[in-house]
Write a protein that holds these residues in place. Sequence first.
Motif: not given
Length: 290
Positions: A3-9, A34, A38-41
Motif C-alpha cells: 500500500q502507498v503510504l505517501y507521495t512527497p512532492e 521529511h 508520514d512524509g511530512r516536510q
Amino acid sequence: TGQVLYTPEIKSVRSVVIYRQYLVFNGDALVSVHALADGRQLWSKPMTPKVAAAIKGEQIYVPSGKKVLACRLDTGAEVWSYDTGTDAHPEIEYRGVFCSGPAVHYTKGGKEKTFVFALDQKTGQPLWNAEGDNPKTVFPGFADMEPSLSMIAFNDEVWFKFKKKAQPPPGYTAVMTCFDAATGQVKQKNLAMNNDSTHCWNNKGAGDYLLYSKNMFLNRKTQQVTANGLVRSICGIGHIPAERQLFMLPHNCRCSTLIRGVVAMGAAEKEYDFGSLAAPAPVALGGKHN
C-alpha cells in the motif's frame, strides 16, 4: 502489503537518503527533509545544484555556493557556516561535502592537483588540507576530454578518485589517493586504476571496500580487486549497500550480458571472505542462498 503510504512532492530528485526517522531528498538546487513516518516536510533549504548534502549524527552539512552550512537535521537551523573562499585555494570552486568519523570534507580540483580539506564537525574550524595528483600528472601525454572527481569518505579514511576520459587508448584513466581522515596524512598515493575503473554512477564505500565500475570491489587495505561481471545496477544509481548486502536495481540496457532483475549480493546471515572468492555470490531477492 504494498500500500502507498505517501507521495512527497519533490521536483528533480537526484538522491534519496533514509536516516533514522528522516527522509532526505537532494534535488538539483534544494535539500528537503521529511518525517519518515508520514512524509511530512520538516524543512527545506536551497543548496548548490547537482551535489548532495552529507549527514552525520544530528547534523546535515549543506553545500551552499562558496559556503558549507552545518544545520540541525530536525529543524534546519544553522549551527555554523564556513566560507571556502577563505581557504588556501580561494580561486577554485569546491565540489560537494562528505563526512568521515572525525571531520567534514570537501575537495577542490585544479589542473595538476586535487585539494582535500577537513573541517571540525562541531565548530566548522579548519583541521587540515592536503593534495593529490591528477591523472595528467601521473600519466603525461594523453589528451584529456572529460575530468570527473569522486570522493569516498570512510570512518577512518578519505579516498578521492580523479578520472579523465581520453581518446582510446587508454580510454578512461583514473588515479586514487587515500588520506587519513583525522590528520590528512597521505596513506596511499597515485593508485592507478585500469580503463574499466569508471562508470556512469558515483563510487561508493562499504566496510573495507570501494565499489566502482559495473561491479568491482577494491579492498582499501590490501588493494586487491574482486569483480563480478554478471551483475550491474541501473545507470545513474549503481550499487546500493545496506545491511551487509549489495542491491542492484533492474538494468535493461544492452551494453553487456547480465543477470536481469533486482539482485542482492551476499546474505545477511553469512559473512564473506571477499579475498578468497572469485566474486561474491549473486542471490536473487527472495531466493535461497546455497
